[in-house]
Design a protein around this motif. Structure first.
Motif, mmCIF file in Angstrom:
data_model
loop_
_atom_site.group_PDB
_atom_site.id
_atom_site.type_symbol
_atom_site.label_atom_id
_atom_site.label_comp_id
_atom_site.label_asym_id
_atom_site.label_seq_id
_atom_site.Cartn_x
_atom_site.Cartn_y
_atom_site.Cartn_z
ATOM 1 N N MET A 1 0.840 -1.180 0.000
ATOM 2 C CA MET A 1 0.000 0.000 0.000
ATOM 3 C C MET A 1 0.889 1.249 0.000
ATOM 4 O O MET A 1 1.850 1.332 0.745
ATOM 5 N N LEU A 2 0.546 2.199 -0.852
ATOM 6 C CA LEU A 2 1.308 3.433 -0.943
ATOM 7 C C LEU A 2 0.839 4.438 0.096
ATOM 8 O O LEU A 2 -0.330 4.496 0.461
ATOM 9 N N LYS A 3 1.792 5.248 0.542
ATOM 10 C CA LYS A 3 1.506 6.402 1.389
ATOM 11 C C LYS A 3 2.044 7.628 0.654
ATOM 12 O O LYS A 3 2.859 7.506 -0.271
ATOM 13 N N TYR A 4 1.609 8.806 1.079
ATOM 14 C CA TYR A 4 1.951 10.034 0.365
ATOM 15 C C TYR A 4 2.363 11.126 1.342
ATOM 16 O O TYR A 4 1.907 11.154 2.480
ATOM 17 N N THR A 5 3.211 12.055 0.853
ATOM 18 C CA THR A 5 3.622 13.201 1.662
ATOM 19 C C THR A 5 2.995 14.477 1.099
ATOM 20 O O THR A 5 2.573 14.511 -0.066
ATOM 21 N N GLU A 6 3.001 15.527 1.890
ATOM 22 C CA GLU A 6 2.522 16.822 1.423
ATOM 23 C C GLU A 6 3.454 17.399 0.357
ATOM 24 O O GLU A 6 3.081 18.319 -0.360
ATOM 25 N N GLU A 7 4.671 16.858 0.255
ATOM 26 C CA GLU A 7 5.633 17.297 -0.757
ATOM 27 C C GLU A 7 5.461 16.508 -2.056
ATOM 28 O O GLU A 7 6.311 16.557 -2.936
ATOM 29 N N HIS A 8 4.361 15.766 -2.163
ATOM 30 C CA HIS A 8 3.993 15.026 -3.383
ATOM 31 C C HIS A 8 4.952 13.878 -3.694
ATOM 32 O O HIS A 8 5.285 13.616 -4.847
ATOM 33 N N GLU A 9 5.379 13.197 -2.652
ATOM 34 C CA GLU A 9 6.169 11.988 -2.800
ATOM 35 C C GLU A 9 5.282 10.793 -2.482
ATOM 36 O O GLU A 9 4.383 10.894 -1.657
ATOM 37 N N TRP A 10 5.547 9.677 -3.155
ATOM 38 C CA TRP A 10 4.898 8.428 -2.770
ATOM 39 C C TRP A 10 5.924 7.558 -2.050
ATOM 40 O O TRP A 10 7.116 7.633 -2.338
ATOM 41 N N LEU A 11 5.432 6.788 -1.093
ATOM 42 C CA LEU A 11 6.281 5.940 -0.259
ATOM 43 C C LEU A 11 5.713 4.526 -0.285
ATOM 44 O O LEU A 11 4.510 4.337 -0.150
ATOM 45 N N LYS A 12 6.601 3.561 -0.435
ATOM 46 C CA LYS A 12 6.171 2.165 -0.432
ATOM 47 C C LYS A 12 7.119 1.364 0.433
ATOM 48 O O LYS A 12 8.327 1.369 0.206
ATOM 49 N N GLN A 13 6.567 0.682 1.440
ATOM 50 C CA GLN A 13 7.391 -0.163 2.298
ATOM 51 C C GLN A 13 7.800 -1.414 1.538
ATOM 52 O O GLN A 13 6.992 -2.042 0.852
ATOM 53 N N ASP A 14 9.067 -1.774 1.661
ATOM 54 C CA ASP A 14 9.585 -3.017 1.098
ATOM 55 C C ASP A 14 10.511 -3.611 2.152
ATOM 56 O O ASP A 14 11.679 -3.221 2.251
ATOM 57 N N GLY A 15 9.951 -4.504 2.972
ATOM 58 C CA GLY A 15 10.730 -5.061 4.076
ATOM 59 C C GLY A 15 11.073 -3.977 5.078
ATOM 60 O O GLY A 15 10.189 -3.257 5.538
ATOM 61 N N ASP A 16 12.373 -3.818 5.375
ATOM 62 C CA ASP A 16 12.791 -2.796 6.345
ATOM 63 C C ASP A 16 13.247 -1.511 5.657
ATOM 64 O O ASP A 16 13.930 -0.682 6.250
ATOM 65 N N GLU A 17 12.844 -1.343 4.395
ATOM 66 C CA GLU A 17 13.193 -0.139 3.638
ATOM 67 C C GLU A 17 11.931 0.527 3.098
ATOM 68 O O GLU A 17 10.863 -0.070 3.058
#
Length: 119
Positions: A1-17
């Motif tokens: 599942m993706l998460k987002y920042t107010e700076e318009h970045e997407w974040l995706k967890q992959d293990g411990d990264e």
């Protein structure tokens, strides 16, 4: 599942990264991306620190580290093909980071909240 920042970045967890890129909305706002400078692998960064330079025909912008940690990998193809961000921003990741203290993305926006942000 993706998460987002107010700076318009997407974040995706992959293990411990966490894998980090910019959203399609950010790509559209920038216009044609012509230059990308990525951080060095192994660099320790603080949350909010500017670590990527991205330039387009319209503007220059910085991408910040969403969390404190160590850069574990960068997308080595991007500096040679910066337009990939315009072609498919959601797959043109910039870097991977191993957060200090483990991965916790609960403080970031989900897709619905991000869509509310960009209206």
């Amino acid at each position: 599942m993706l998460k987002y920042t107010e700076e318009h970045e997407w974040l995706k967890q992959d293990g411990d990264e966490v894998i980090v890129g910019i959203t399609s909305h950010a790509s559209e706002q920038l216009g044609d991306v012509v230059f990308i400078e990525l951080p060095e692998v192994g660099r320790e960064v603080e949350a909010g620190e500017e670590i990527v330079v991205i330039e387009s025909v319209k503007a220059a912008s910085d991408i910040v580290a969403p969390v404190a940690g160590v850069i574990t990998a960068v997308n080595e193809a991007l500096p040679d093909t910066p337009g990939a961000v315009n072609d498919d921003a959601m797959s043109a990741w910039f870097f991977r980071i191993k957060p200090q203290g483990g991965v916790d993305l609960s403080g970031f926006m989900d897709e619905a909240a991000y869509n509310d942000l960009i209206g």
